[in-house]
Motif scaffolding. Structure first.
Motif, PDB file in Angstrom:
ATOM      1  N   TYR A  31       0.828  -1.202   0.000  1.00 31.46           N
ATOM      2  CA  TYR A  31       0.000   0.000   0.000  1.00 31.46           C
ATOM      3  C   TYR A  31       0.866   1.257   0.000  1.00 31.46           C
ATOM      4  CZ  TYR A  31      -2.721   3.864   1.912  1.00 31.46           C
ATOM      5  OH  TYR A  31      -3.278   5.096   2.125  1.00 31.46           O
ATOM      6  N   GLU A  32       1.885   1.283   0.848  1.00 33.34           N
ATOM      7  CA  GLU A  32       2.760   2.451   0.906  1.00 33.34           C
ATOM      8  C   GLU A  32       3.495   2.648  -0.415  1.00 33.34           C
ATOM      9  OE1 GLU A  32       2.924   4.820   3.036  1.00 33.34           O
ATOM     10  OE2 GLU A  32       1.449   3.891   4.354  1.00 33.34           O
ATOM     11  N   SER A  33       3.862   1.565  -1.073  1.00 27.19           N
ATOM     12  CA  SER A  33       4.519   1.686  -2.376  1.00 27.19           C
ATOM     13  C   SER A  33       3.589   2.304  -3.402  1.00 27.19           C
ATOM     14  CB  SER A  33       4.994   0.309  -2.864  1.00 27.19           C
ATOM     15  OG  SER A  33       6.081  -0.168  -2.100  1.00 27.19           O
ATOM     16  N   PHE A  34       2.333   1.860  -3.434  1.00 29.76           N
ATOM     17  CA  PHE A  34       1.360   2.456  -4.352  1.00 29.76           C
ATOM     18  C   PHE A  34       1.138   3.935  -4.020  1.00 29.76           C
ATOM     19  CE2 PHE A  34      -0.128  -1.828  -5.627  1.00 29.76           C
ATOM     20  CZ  PHE A  34      -0.342  -1.606  -6.977  1.00 29.76           C
ATOM     21  N   ARG A  35       0.966   4.224  -2.746  1.00 32.51           N
ATOM     22  CA  ARG A  35       0.672   5.601  -2.346  1.00 32.51           C
ATOM     23  C   ARG A  35       1.831   6.529  -2.702  1.00 32.51           C
ATOM     24  NH1 ARG A  35       1.239   8.994   1.762  1.00 32.51           N
ATOM     25  NH2 ARG A  35       2.495   7.552   3.020  1.00 32.51           N
ATOM     26  N   SER A  36       3.046   6.083  -2.436  1.00 37.08           N
ATOM     27  CA  SER A  36       4.221   6.887  -2.747  1.00 37.08           C
ATOM     28  C   SER A  36       4.381   7.074  -4.253  1.00 37.08           C
ATOM     29  CB  SER A  36       5.472   6.217  -2.165  1.00 37.08           C
ATOM     30  OG  SER A  36       6.640   6.938  -2.517  1.00 37.08           O
ATOM     31  N   ALA A  37       4.214   5.989  -5.012  1.00 37.02           N
ATOM     32  CA  ALA A  37       4.365   6.081  -6.465  1.00 37.02           C
ATOM     33  C   ALA A  37       3.332   7.003  -7.092  1.00 37.02           C
ATOM     34  CB  ALA A  37       4.264   4.688  -7.083  1.00 37.02           C
ATOM     35  N   MET A  38       2.124   7.000  -6.540  1.00 38.99           N
ATOM     36  CA  MET A  38       1.040   7.822  -7.077  1.00 38.99           C
ATOM     37  C   MET A  38       1.040   9.243  -6.505  1.00 38.99           C
ATOM     38  SD  MET A  38      -1.854   4.804  -6.935  1.00 38.99           S
ATOM     39  CE  MET A  38      -3.101   5.456  -8.038  1.00 38.99           C
ATOM     40  N   ARG A  39       1.912   9.489  -5.507  1.00 37.06           N
ATOM     41  CA  ARG A  39       2.038  10.806  -4.874  1.00 37.06           C
ATOM     42  C   ARG A  39       0.719  11.257  -4.248  1.00 37.06           C
ATOM     43  NH1 ARG A  39       5.643  13.640  -9.710  1.00 37.06           N
ATOM     44  NH2 ARG A  39       7.597  12.553  -9.252  1.00 37.06           N
ATOM     45  N   LEU A  40       0.123  10.330  -3.494  1.00 40.93           N
ATOM     46  CA  LEU A  40      -1.157  10.601  -2.855  1.00 40.93           C
ATOM     47  C   LEU A  40      -1.030  10.473  -1.341  1.00 40.93           C
ATOM     48  CD1 LEU A  40      -3.472   8.509  -5.209  1.00 40.93           C
ATOM     49  CD2 LEU A  40      -3.114  10.991  -5.262  1.00 40.93           C
ATOM     50  N   ASP A  41      -1.891  11.171  -0.614  1.00 40.21           N
ATOM     51  CA  ASP A  41      -1.928  10.992   0.829  1.00 40.21           C
ATOM     52  C   ASP A  41      -2.938   9.904   1.179  1.00 40.21           C
ATOM     53  OD1 ASP A  41      -4.491  12.164   0.705  1.00 40.21           O
ATOM     54  OD2 ASP A  41      -3.714  14.151   1.191  1.00 40.21           O
ATOM     55  N   GLU A  42      -3.076   9.604   2.461  1.00 42.02           N
ATOM     56  CA  GLU A  42      -3.929   8.497   2.886  1.00 42.02           C
ATOM     57  C   GLU A  42      -5.407   8.779   2.668  1.00 42.02           C
ATOM     58  OE1 GLU A  42      -2.903   7.544   6.880  1.00 42.02           O
ATOM     59  OE2 GLU A  42      -0.910   6.782   6.356  1.00 42.02           O
ATOM     60  N   GLN A  43      -5.773  10.039   2.566  1.00 46.90           N
ATOM     61  CA  GLN A  43      -7.171  10.376   2.292  1.00 46.90           C
ATOM     62  C   GLN A  43      -7.493  10.229   0.803  1.00 46.90           C
ATOM     63  OE1 GLN A  43      -5.211  12.449   4.452  1.00 46.90           O
ATOM     64  NE2 GLN A  43      -6.127  11.104   6.003  1.00 46.90           N
ATOM     65  N   SER A  44      -6.497  10.446  -0.037  1.00 45.17           N
ATOM     66  CA  SER A  44      -6.701  10.355  -1.488  1.00 45.17           C
ATOM     67  C   SER A  44      -6.592   8.919  -1.992  1.00 45.17           C
ATOM     68  CB  SER A  44      -5.685  11.236  -2.213  1.00 45.17           C
ATOM     69  OG  SER A  44      -5.819  12.589  -1.835  1.00 45.17           O
ATOM     70  N   LEU A  45      -5.818   8.089  -1.294  1.00 42.34           N
ATOM     71  CA  LEU A  45      -5.730   6.664  -1.627  1.00 42.34           C
ATOM     72  C   LEU A  45      -6.071   5.870  -0.376  1.00 42.34           C
ATOM     73  CD1 LEU A  45      -5.056   4.488  -3.774  1.00 42.34           C
ATOM     74  CD2 LEU A  45      -2.746   4.413  -2.799  1.00 42.34           C
ATOM     75  N   GLU A  46      -7.311   5.411  -0.310  1.00 42.73           N
ATOM     76  CA  GLU A  46      -7.736   4.606   0.827  1.00 42.73           C
ATOM     77  C   GLU A  46      -7.243   3.165   0.675  1.00 42.73           C
ATOM     78  OE1 GLU A  46     -11.969   5.034   1.174  1.00 42.73           O
ATOM     79  OE2 GLU A  46     -11.813   7.105   1.899  1.00 42.73           O
ATOM     80  N   ARG A  47      -7.452   2.373   1.692  1.00 46.11           N
ATOM     81  CA  ARG A  47      -7.036   0.963   1.686  1.00 46.11           C
ATOM     82  C   ARG A  47      -8.208   0.099   2.108  1.00 46.11           C
ATOM     83  NH1 ARG A  47      -2.462  -1.824   5.651  1.00 46.11           N
ATOM     84  NH2 ARG A  47      -2.829  -3.985   4.974  1.00 46.11           N
ATOM     85  N   TRP A  48      -8.445  -0.978   1.337  1.00 47.11           N
ATOM     86  CA  TRP A  48      -9.498  -1.942   1.686  1.00 47.11           C
ATOM     87  C   TRP A  48      -8.897  -3.338   1.579  1.00 47.11           C
ATOM     88  CZ3 TRP A  48     -14.473  -1.004   3.374  1.00 47.11           C
ATOM     89  CH2 TRP A  48     -15.296  -2.125   3.498  1.00 47.11           C
TER      90      TRP A  48
END
Length: 241
Positions: free
Chosen positions: A20-37
């Protein structure tokens, strides 16, 4: 604006959190913009298409070609949820990017063929774009040939009807495709840095992807690889959708 979501399909919680952190970092998003399910512990919400504007699906030790008799109830449910999502994305209801294990689920759900004939060793592989990739919103502008990271036991033998092949190589001819204008699938992992991938390798070193004794040599190749292009696909996905 509705957020994007990362759908976890890994039972190993540490590896899932790192992915999840790899996706979030690569997409340059914060935790509100990229949620996790976590699909391993909870089914896909009935309102997934309305809740999220787009989804990214990570990898998994599961294989869609596993004999049905050996699949757990969790794997069967998880595959059914992803298949429903693939059909929604193919119909244009939601944007989706299925990676590694995810491409197998999407391929089968949409009528393509998944086979054990195209495994790839763990580590960097060379991927080449097709002519159709040049005009694609996510793949257009990438280098014609680039390095990406793989580790899989199965691959797409025949893409779904109407799919546009975007990337290929000799070992596994279907590396990426698009269906419609909102469903994307990649065989390679677009999200991890070399360091993150070696940490994932450590989690799965006894799962048959490579000989455990070869870890150091494979990790050295991974860390030496230039991985500039795959993350650009994820950034384009986040910007486009």
């Amino acid at each position: 604006m509705r957020p994007l979501v990362y759908l976890c399909v890994r039972p190993q919680q540490g590896a899932a959190a790192a992915e999840y952190e790899s996706f979030r970092s690569a997409m340059r998003l914060d935790e509100q913009s990229l949620e996790r399910w976590d699909l391993v512990t909870a089914p896909l919400p009935a309102d997934a298409v309305e809740r999220w504007r787009g989804v990214v699906v990570g990898g998994s030790p599961f294989n869609v070609t596993d004999p049905e008799s050996t699949k757990t109830d969790v794997q069967r449910r998880l595959e059914a949820d992803l298949a429903r999502l693939a059909r929604e994305a193919a119909a244009g209801s939601v944007a989706a990017l299925f990676t590694c294990f995810g491409i197998g689920v999407a391929t089968r759900a949409l009528g393509g063929d998944v086979t054990r004939a195209y495994p790839e060793d763990t580590g960097p592989t060379t991927v080449s774009l097709t002519a159709d990739a040049a005009a694609d919103p996510l793949f257009g502008g990438l280098a014609d040939t680039f390095a990406a990271l793989t580790a899989h036991k199965e691959g797409t033998g025949r893409v779904p009807e109407g799919a546009v092949l975007l990337a290929t190589n000799e070992a596994c001819p279907v590396q990426a495709y698009r269906v419609g204008d909102r469903l994307y699938a990649t065989q390679f992992h677009p999200e991890p840095t070399g360091r993150a991938f070696t940490e994932r390798m450590a989690v799965y070193r006894d799962d048959g992807y490579f000989a455990a004794s070869d870890y150091d040599a494979i990790a050295a190749r991974v860390l030496a690889a230039s991985l500039t292009e795959p993350v650009r696909i994820l950034r384009a996905f986040a910007e486009t959708f």
